[in-house]
Scaffold this motif. Structure first.
Motif, PDB file in Angstrom:
ATOM      1  N   GLU B 438     100.898  -4.900  75.229  1.00 53.91           N
ATOM      2  CA  GLU B 438     100.391  -5.627  76.386  1.00 53.91           C
ATOM      3  C   GLU B 438     101.459  -6.548  76.938  1.00 53.91           C
ATOM      4  O   GLU B 438     101.647  -6.672  78.156  1.00 53.91           O
ATOM      5  CB  GLU B 438      99.154  -6.436  75.994  1.00 53.91           C
ATOM      6  N   LEU B 439     102.166  -7.185  76.010  1.00 52.44           N
ATOM      7  CA  LEU B 439     103.242  -8.070  76.431  1.00 52.44           C
ATOM      8  C   LEU B 439     104.324  -7.273  77.150  1.00 52.44           C
ATOM      9  O   LEU B 439     104.851  -7.691  78.190  1.00 52.44           O
ATOM     10  CB  LEU B 439     103.816  -8.757  75.193  1.00 52.44           C
ATOM     11  N   HIS B 440     104.606  -6.116  76.598  1.00 48.83           N
ATOM     12  CA  HIS B 440     105.622  -5.253  77.185  1.00 48.83           C
ATOM     13  C   HIS B 440     105.237  -4.864  78.611  1.00 48.83           C
ATOM     14  O   HIS B 440     106.042  -4.950  79.536  1.00 48.83           O
ATOM     15  CB  HIS B 440     105.753  -4.009  76.300  1.00 48.83           C
ATOM     16  N   CYS B 441     103.986  -4.489  78.778  1.00 44.79           N
ATOM     17  CA  CYS B 441     103.512  -4.112  80.113  1.00 44.79           C
ATOM     18  C   CYS B 441     103.623  -5.293  81.067  1.00 44.79           C
ATOM     19  O   CYS B 441     104.056  -5.142  82.213  1.00 44.79           O
ATOM     20  CB  CYS B 441     102.064  -3.657  80.056  1.00 44.79           C
ATOM     21  N   ALA B 442     103.231  -6.458  80.566  1.00 48.22           N
ATOM     22  CA  ALA B 442     103.297  -7.642  81.425  1.00 48.22           C
ATOM     23  C   ALA B 442     104.729  -7.913  81.861  1.00 48.22           C
ATOM     24  O   ALA B 442     104.995  -8.264  83.015  1.00 48.22           O
ATOM     25  CB  ALA B 442     102.732  -8.846  80.680  1.00 48.22           C
ATOM     26  N   CYS B 443     105.651  -7.733  80.926  1.00 49.94           N
ATOM     27  CA  CYS B 443     107.054  -7.993  81.253  1.00 49.94           C
ATOM     28  C   CYS B 443     107.599  -6.959  82.222  1.00 49.94           C
ATOM     29  O   CYS B 443     108.433  -7.268  83.065  1.00 49.94           O
ATOM     30  CB  CYS B 443     107.900  -7.986  79.991  1.00 49.94           C
ATOM     31  N   LEU B 444     107.125  -5.720  82.080  1.00 56.92           N
ATOM     32  CA  LEU B 444     107.636  -4.685  82.971  1.00 56.92           C
ATOM     33  C   LEU B 444     107.081  -4.839  84.372  1.00 56.92           C
ATOM     34  O   LEU B 444     107.733  -4.506  85.354  1.00 56.92           O
ATOM     35  CB  LEU B 444     107.245  -3.306  82.434  1.00 56.92           C
ATOM     36  N   GLU B 445     105.869  -5.332  84.442  1.00 58.76           N
ATOM     37  CA  GLU B 445     105.174  -5.341  85.714  1.00 58.76           C
ATOM     38  C   GLU B 445     105.869  -6.266  86.716  1.00 58.76           C
ATOM     39  O   GLU B 445     106.185  -5.866  87.830  1.00 58.76           O
ATOM     40  CB  GLU B 445     103.738  -5.757  85.510  1.00 58.76           C
ATOM     41  N   ASN B 446     106.057  -7.478  86.337  1.00 58.85           N
ATOM     42  CA  ASN B 446     106.809  -8.388  87.211  1.00 58.85           C
ATOM     43  C   ASN B 446     107.381  -9.512  86.356  1.00 58.85           C
ATOM     44  O   ASN B 446     107.197  -9.526  85.148  1.00 58.85           O
ATOM     45  CB  ASN B 446     105.927  -8.930  88.323  1.00 58.85           C
ATOM     46  N   ARG B 447     108.009 -10.432  86.995  1.00 60.38           N
ATOM     47  CA  ARG B 447     108.628 -11.506  86.231  1.00 60.38           C
ATOM     48  C   ARG B 447     107.550 -12.235  85.439  1.00 60.38           C
ATOM     49  O   ARG B 447     106.704 -12.913  86.010  1.00 60.38           O
ATOM     50  CB  ARG B 447     109.320 -12.471  87.185  1.00 60.38           C
TER      51      ARG B 447
END
Lengths: 569, 674
Positions: B438-447
């Protein structure tokens, strides 16, 4: 229903129907259960217009919301082709719950107060008003304007279905009701005069469908006793009888079309939007080599979407598979089976050149799997039109096909049409199939696929059965034909008897002897065996252990057959 | 040859042998269907090797994950087996006890993954415990007879595997003739063990890995789908013979162990001596897979946020199947290499650099067309811009450098991501998600540092107590030390410094004389008014009070972590050339893996254009009779035919069906039908 509509063509008008109405018409709410009991709308279509006070504001809001909801839908189609952001099923199949629970009560009270001065707008004035979108009617300060917009909006958002149903209802009320609900018929006349029947549907669209009473006299009466209304409401809901007319197609005095003429007629009628459809098909054809790649990488391909995919697959076959061993299975073929007859046998006999029989399809499957695993040079492409057809959709057939398709050297490409087709597969089968889904909406008519469906209510049903009957019979001896005739006649004589078990063997033998058709029960038995082999008759053992004989063909076909036979003689 | 026939539904096409070419290879189709011809062969090779790599990696991970479970099972077998051998000597026991040792293996609802588990389980058993293993599936065993048939077949075959070919004919003949009964099974077992016993001197190698008189293991893959009767019969029958040969059952259970008791009555289940084994939950399984495959620099291909989201959603909301997740990933690989001509550069850095040199002019143009590269060019000075846009060699140089940057970015990204996860995963309510994915997705999504969730988690981090903070810092140091990133020495130094400062603080605390703590003062007062007053004072003083040293340090640590995040966790699509290694067409994936045929039908029918078609029919139907009023009952033949077709199409699509109650009536089936 469209037939019925043409008859009332004088009243019918084709109007532009805004998208949201169409949507509402299709993606109907939870409430659209069967028309219940007396809930038929008995009203004059020209006078159904009804003023709705104090609702319009919310209504406009609702309309707006629905608009955006439709917008989402509209986007979904394009997006799935291009950028395809996810559209969950929920957005399409949501239940639109009523937004105001007390609406019924409001309407009821209103009905009691206002109907007298209900201004009925001339239908001819409607069009220019409908041009105004509901959106524009949102929240205007002056009450005058608001008054006006209420009308507009009402007209423009009247669901098509409602209008249609009103028209239908009118027709219905004229026609005789079926016997199945005779006990209600008595009340029917009175009902027609007295009552305004509330639509039982709960959605906003439906609640508007309250019809104004047909005559002023009843109106005043109604005012007096509100209680009646309430009682009627519950009465209407208590009965769950389905009211259907007995206006069958036979009453149209149209001869039924047979398969051939139907086919010819349809050939004559031009295909609409041929160019666009062709373009669409070309798009799909560019995917062919990608499909081949993915098949080779261990996936199997399933095509879905509206329109016949027969031609597409056929094209795929001719363009890509000419040099490979491949098997085409017409799933829509009425007597196709996975098990004993068709698919597995085709593989073992023709592909693997195996002579011999198997004890069970499972053994056969095992044999095939073994052969394909042993010999890695063997490759087989399997094309299945309509994997979801009646004959193939069974659990065991699907299991066998799934296991076949899981072999690395068997490449399966199949098409599905039925809306519930994906329900055939559980997790295990799905992982065996290893599907890649491709949407191939072709919009082309299902010519091949429907040509076999002889169970159709409209077509001359059983034409296939009939022709096969005559064919088989023609090759038999006159005595045998006589035997069959006897049985057929007996069956027709008993066609009104619902619990007719069939003709018992002893009786049949007696009759045949009397008609000098057989001389011993052995000859009759031999004859019956032959019939049975051709699937002309079926035997059933009754509760008393007596053998009963039946012709598994419906009565109309049978009588047609007898007529034909009579002509021949 | 046509495939339209009235008498046949199945057609086989066999090209004549001489016409049959060597069947085209997969690579051929890859090339044919590829959007761009450039480097397709190289791309295909890369794709294949990557797929293979992923496959072997996942298999290895799965084996590791299952190891514990299998060890437990083997030790269970050993225990039950030794019991059997003891029993053999004690005659009294032999006649009395009829319990069959049974292992109930709870595997979870992801049925599709079980196959793999069972396969490796039987392999493990075959290698270490016993040659006599039978895997039974419910669909093969509709009756007890079929079950016995299957069982004997499998056991006798696996016996052949151990003994070499000489026995084969004999076995084959006998198998078809043999009456499938328990007695045959016992006789077979006795002869088989005797044979191996007598042969052991000669064949020490093969049989030494198995135990003395190896147990017969029968595995029911899907216990729930077996019919009760078959199971009951089998258990009862075999319990009669349990003294004569060592039988062990293994039940594969998808739901819960309670199912045994609901399937089997007490009289039967009491014949079993059940021990429960729990496999790793599929969610943990998935986490491991993601951790080992997606969150490393080992594989060059990366998934963008949306794609990952789609895959995870399919997993969480549809099937819980790790196999399907991997399959989706494999599809991503194929799609990426198939559709993106520049994916040829999607390989290990050295190789990619070499490939950059041999890029054709067309490919260079492809690079120039990448949006991220265009952004990069625009940020350069004008001479450089011109060079990049016109001269291929300078472009190649730049691309090499950029690829290197990208590589460094990934090398730094993952360790820092893990560090951040150490912090966020221990916060209350997990504002940034519990799982690292989930953290990874959040980081990929935007800053990520611009999100609210990040704000709140920083705030929560500022309230951590010291011991937690210290352990987290230690964990971070571990992660960073073990990772290959080059720039981490500095960070590690800094973190270690923080740690020593905490250490010092502690010492300082111990030395300091504790003044009277406010708590103690509180205890003295009993008056409510006074209590309130002191509490208020305390609050005031706290607000005005200078931060303690510890708090200062805590702030410093959190700020430092924040700076790391801002520096290293830049979303990937801000990086130049990210298109080469990131697969981001989530729509393709969703379309092919998680299709919605009903929506397709719906939209197709909803399509205004087909509506127009339908409406035009209505129009003509309406106009027809009016034009020909005399025969208003006579509907035009063509329209009639089209109506018939429409009805039969609706029936085929499953919208209506003929209702049984009346002739000529249909019932609606979908969208709120009856």
């Amino acid at each position: 229903m469209s037939l019925a509509e043409c008859r009332s063509a004088g009243a019918l008008e084709v109007k532009f129907v805004p998208d949201e109405d169409v949507l509402r018409h299709i993606a109907d709410d939870a409430g659209i259960k069967v028309q219940k009991g007396k809930n038929q709308l008995i009203a004059n279509p020209k006078r159904f217009v009804k003023k709705l006070e104090a609702i319009s504001d919310d209504e406009a809001q609702e309309v707006l919301e629905e608009k955006s909801y439709v917008a989402v839908l509209g986007v979904c189609g394009e997006e799935s082709m291009t950028n395809g952001s996810s559209v969950g099923g929920g957005e399409v199949y949501t239940f639109q719950t009523p937004k105001r629970s007390n609406k019924m009560a409001e309407l009821a009270s209103e009905l009691a107060q206002t109907p007298g001065q209900s201004a009925v707008p001339d239908p001819s004035k409607c069009p220019e008003k409908t041009a105004k979108t509901p959106q524009s009617s949102k929240r205007s300060s002056s009450s005058q304007v608001q008054q006006k917009t209420k009308k507009n909006e009402f007209v423009s958002t009247t669901p098509y279905r409602l209008r249609k149903r009103l028209a239908d209802a009118q027709l219905e009320s004229e026609s005789e009701y079926s016997a199945s609900c005779s006990e209600e018929e008595e009340g029917e006349e009175a009902q027609k005069e007295v009552s305004t029947v509330l639509s039982h549907q709960k959605t906003p669209a439906k609640t508007k469908a309250v019809s104004t009473p047909p005559s002023r006299k009843t109106l005043t009466k109604k005012k007096d006793n509100m209680n009646d209304l309430v009682e009627e409401y519950f009465e209407a809901h208590s009965s769950s009888k389905v009211l259907t007319s007995d206006r069958t197609l036979q009453k149209l005095r149209r001869k039924r079309l047979n398969q051939q003429t139907l086919h010819d007629l349809l050939q004559k009628s031009p295909l609409a939007y041929a160019a666009e459809i062709k373009e669409l098909n070309q798009q799909y054809e560019s995917l062919f080599s990608k499909w081949m790649l993915q098949l080779h990488l261990g996936f199997n391909i399933v095509l879905y979407g509206l329109g016949s995919k027969h031609d597409l697959l056929e094209k795929f076959r001719t363009s890509m598979l000419q040099d490979c061993v491949h098997l085409v299975v017409n799933g829509y073929f009425p007597s196709i089976t996975v098990k004993s007859v068709s698919v597995l046998n085709s593989i073992t006999e023709e592909v693997l050149d195996h002579i011999g029989t198997f004890r069970s399809p499972l053994d056969q499957l095992e044999f095939i799997m073994k052969r394909f695993k042993e010999d890695s040079s063997l490759e087989l492409y399997v094309l299945i039109h309509n994997l979801d057809s009646q004959m193939l959709r069974g659990e065991r057939s699907q299991q066998i096909l799934a296991q076949l398709s899981s072999l690395p050297s068997i490449y399966l490409i199949a098409s599905i049409d039925h809306i519930n087709a994906p329900l055939m597969w559980d997790q295990a089968k799905q992982s065996l199939y290893n599907w890649l889904w491709y949407e191939t909406t072709t919009f082309s008519p299902y010519v091949e696929e429907t040509s076999y469906e002889n169970s159709l209510l409209v077509q001359q049903s059983g034409s296939l059965a009939l022709s096969s009957l005559t064919h088989v019979l023609r090759s038999l001896t006159p005595n045998a034909r006589g035997i069959f005739r006897l049985l057929a006649q007996y069956q027709l004589e008993n066609k009104d008897n619902a619990s007719y078990p069939g003709l018992s063997f002893q009786d049949f033998y007696q009759q045949c002897r009397e008609a000098f058709l057989v001389n011993s029960d052995l000859t009759l038995r031999a004859q019956l065996t032959e019939f049975r082999d051709h699937k002309l008759i079926r035997t059933k053992r009754g509760a008393d252990g007596v053998e009963y004989l039946l012709i598994p063909v419906d009565d109309s076909t049978l009588s047609d057959f007898l007529e034909k036979e009579d002509e021949d003689i | 040859m046509s495939t339209r026939s009235l008498s046949k539904g199945c057609f086989v096409f066999k090209p004549s042998p001489k016409k049959r070419k060597v069947s085209r290879t997969t690579a051929y189709y890859f090339r044919e269907g590829s959007s761009d011809l450039e480097d397709s062969e190289l791309r295909f090779a890369t794709c294949q090797s990557l797929q293979k790599q992923v496959k072997s990696e996942t298999e290895q991970i799965e084996e590791e994950l299952n190891e514990q479970l299998f060890d437990n099972l083997v030790s269970f077998l050993r225990r039950s087996h030794s019991a059997f051998q003891e029993k053999k000597t004690e005659w009294t026991c032999r006649t009395k006890s009829r319990e069959i040792p049974t292992a109930a293996l709870v595997l979870g609802v992801n049925v599709t993954d079980h196959d793999f588990t069972f396969r490796s389980l039987s392999e493990v058993l075959q290698n270490n415990v016993t040659p006599y293993i039978a895997l039974l599936e419910a669909k093969d065993c509709p009756g007890i007879k079929n079950l016995m048939q299957k069982l004997l077949g499998q056991l006798m075959n696996c016996c052949i595997d151990v003994d070499s070919s000489e026995e084969e004919d004999y076995e084959h003949v006998s198998r078809s003739r043999v009456r499938c009964s328990m007695t045959t099974l016992i006789n077979w077992y006795e002869s088989a063990t005797k044979r191996t016993d007598s042969e052991t001197p000669g064949k020490k190698r093969t049989s030494s890995r198995h135990w003395q008189s190896p147990p017969v293991v029968v595995i029911f893959k899907d216990m729930e789908s077996f019919t009760t009767k078959v199971l009951q019969d089998f258990v009862v029958i075999s319990s009669q013979h349990i003294g004569e040969f060592p039988l062990v059952l293994i039940f594969g259970i998808a739901t819960s162990p309670m199912i045994i008791h609901s399937l089997l009555p007490h009289s039967v289940s009491s014949l079993l001596c059940i021990e429960l084994f729990q496999s790793l939950s599929c969610k943990d399984h998935l986490s491991t897979i993601i951790d080992k495959i997606l969150l490393t620099t080992q594989f060059p291909l990366k998934l963008s946020e949306k794609v990952l989201q789609v895959l995870i959603n399919i997993f969480l909301y549809h099937d819980f199947s790790v196999q399907n997740f991997i399959k989706g990933f494999q599809l991503c690989i194929v799609e990426h290499f198939h559709s993106n001509p520049l994916s040829v550069l999607c390989c290990q850095l050295e190789e990619a650099k070499r490939r950059v040199n041999s890029l054709s002019h067309n490919q260079c143009e492809n690079v120039r067309r990448l949006p991220s590269f265009r952004r990069y060019v625009e940020s350069q000075v004008s001479e450089k811009q011109i060079a990049l846009l016109t001269v291929d060699s300078s472009l190649k140089e730049a691309v090499q450098k950029l690829l290197e940057d990208l590589n460094v970015y990934h090398e730094n990204y993952f360790p820092i991501l893990r560090c951040l996860h150490v912090f966020t995963s221990s916060l209350p309510k997990y504002p940034l998600g519990k799982q690292i994915r989930e953290l990874h997705c959040a980081c990929l999504e935007n800053r990520v540092w611009e999100t609210e969730e990040y704000e709140s988690s920083l705030q929560l981090a500022r309230m951590l107590n010291k011991s937690d903070l210290v352990t987290m810092l230690q964990k971070c140091v571990e992660i960073l030390v073990s990772s290959p990133g080059r720039e981490f020495d500095e960070i590690v130094e800094k973190l270690k410094e923080f740690l020593t400062q905490f250490q010092k603080l502690e010492e300082a605390y111990q030395e300091r004389d504790e003044s009277i703590s406010p708590q103690k003062e509180l205890q003295k007062k009993t008056n409510l008014y006074h209590l309130q007053k002191t509490l208020l004072e305390l609050k005031e003083s706290r607000r005005s009070k200078k931060l303690t040293k510890f708090e200062m340090l805590r702030f410093e640590v959190v700020d430092y972590i924040d700076s790391l995040v801002r520096h290293y966790l830049v979303p990937a699509d801000h990086k130049t050339l990210h298109e080469i290694v990131y697969f981001n067409t989530a729509s393709v994936l969703r379309e092919h893996l998680n299709a919605a045929p009903r929506i397709a039908l719906h939209t197709a029918l909803n399509n205004p254009y087909s509506y127009l078609k339908a409406f035009s029919t209505v129009v003509t139907a309406a106009e027809g009779p009016t034009a020909d009023a005399a025969s208003s009952d006579q509907v035009d033949d063509v329209i009639h035919a089209r109506f018939i077709r429409a009805v039969s199409e609706l029936e085929l699509l499953g919208f209506i069906k003929p209702s049984k109650q009346k002739t000529d009536h249909v019932a609606r089936l979908t969208w709120g039908g009856c």
